[in-house]
Scaffold this active site. Structure first.
Site, PDB file in Angstrom:
ATOM      1  CD  GLU A 120       8.900  92.625  43.336  1.00 59.48           C
ATOM      2  OE1 GLU A 120       7.814  92.262  42.959  1.00 59.48           O
ATOM      3  OE2 GLU A 120       9.115  93.588  44.099  1.00 59.48           O
ATOM      4  CB  THR A 168       5.608  99.620  41.000  1.00 60.81           C
ATOM      5  OG1 THR A 168       5.127  98.934  42.118  1.00 60.81           O
ATOM      6  CG2 THR A 168       7.085  99.836  41.004  1.00 60.81           C
TER       7      THR A 168
END
Length: 293
Positions: A120, A168
């Site tokens: 991630e 994000t």
């Protein structure tokens, strides 16, 4: 060769920023791994044209390095990137589970969570576990520096995904650096209410716990039509609505008999704002599952 199905996830759940997450029954990615001298990646499916196949730039490449498990990795994307549904986390989680099995590394599911979180970090800049924890463990998860807690819960959900993109990094850039004490206290109350609701599989408590005054209001400004979509869902029977992860997906908690009406109301509200959207009638599901060996 090992194949794993890794679910979409919804993180934050409003009041649980960077801590809460749930695995969704669908959609999902399918990750297949095969031993190879060095790691190579193929990506097909939803939004695959936007996903790098360079192992240095893909979440699964970081996972393979962390496990010291080179492989040819094929990813069939069922989860569109930049959706707020844990697309990169699903790939990372699927690769972690599959490579752990392929190389017989012997890690437990909880031990795989921080390994998948390293993947991630490739897309978000930091190794957040709020998506990879439910993607591996399933159910409702609480991810903290002290470890990971998993709770089985039976809650019906609707996720509406507009034809918008919110990265994000962009969603994190708008976050406030400080918050009024009253807002922090309210958020703690909401988070504890949501957790109690998950323990009881009580959709009303969970819905009440989705609200927050700190993160959601600023991120909502990145999603065209958010307020009208939220109001439409509540009027159609949802107990609570919030942004799924970083967005633009929007999550609603509702009784199973109202899922269709809530989904249609959210789609129609987006349409009224000139945005095409689709909706998933889903629920809280299992974590990454081995499909074949």
């Amino acid at each position: 060769m090992v194949t794993v199905r890794a679910p979409a996830t919804s993180a934050n759940l409003g009041s649980g920023f960077d801590v809460f997450g749930v695995a969704l029954e669908h959609p999902a990615d399918v990750v297949q791994v095969e031993k190879a001298p060095e790691t190579t990646i193929d990506v097909t499916g939803a939004g695959s044209q936007y996903i790098p196949e360079d192992p240095e730039k893909n979440t699964v490449g970081a996972v393979a390095r962390a496990l010291e498990a080179p492989a040819h990795i094929s990813i069939d994307k069922g989860i569109r990137p930049s959706s707020g549904l844990g697309s990169s986390a699903a790939s990372a989680a699927g690769a972690a589970v599959a490579l752990n099995e392929l190389y017989d590394r012997g890690y437990s599911p909880k031990e795989l969570v921080p390994i998948a979180a390293k993947g991630e970090a490739v897309v978000s800049g930091t190794p957040h576990a709020d998506n990879v924890a439910p993607a591996i463990l399933g159910g409702f998860t609480i991810a903290t520096d002290q470890g990971f807690t998993q709770i089985e819960a039976d809650i019906s959900l609707v996720v509406c995904l507009p034809d918008l993109v919110v990265s994000t990094r962009k969603a994190r850039s708008v976050l406030p650096s400080q918050a009024p004490l009253d807002d922090v206290v309210d958020t703690v109350g909401r988070a504890t209410t949501l957790t109690a609701g998950m323990c009881r599989s009580d959709p009303v408590l969970v819905g009440n716990g989705l609200d927050d005054r700190i993160v959601t209001p600023v991120r909502a400004e990145l999603i065209d039509g958010y307020d009208s979509v939220r109001n439409a869902a509540l009027e159609a029977g949802a107990h609570g609505v919030t942004i799924s992860g970083a967005g633009p997906g929007i999550l609603g908690v509702c009784p199973p008999e109202d899922q269709r009406s809530v989904a249609n109301a959210m789609i129609d509200a987006f349409d009224d704002n000139g945005v095409m959207a689709r909706a998933f009638q889903t629920g809280i599901g299992n974590g990454a599952e081995l499909c074949s060996w």
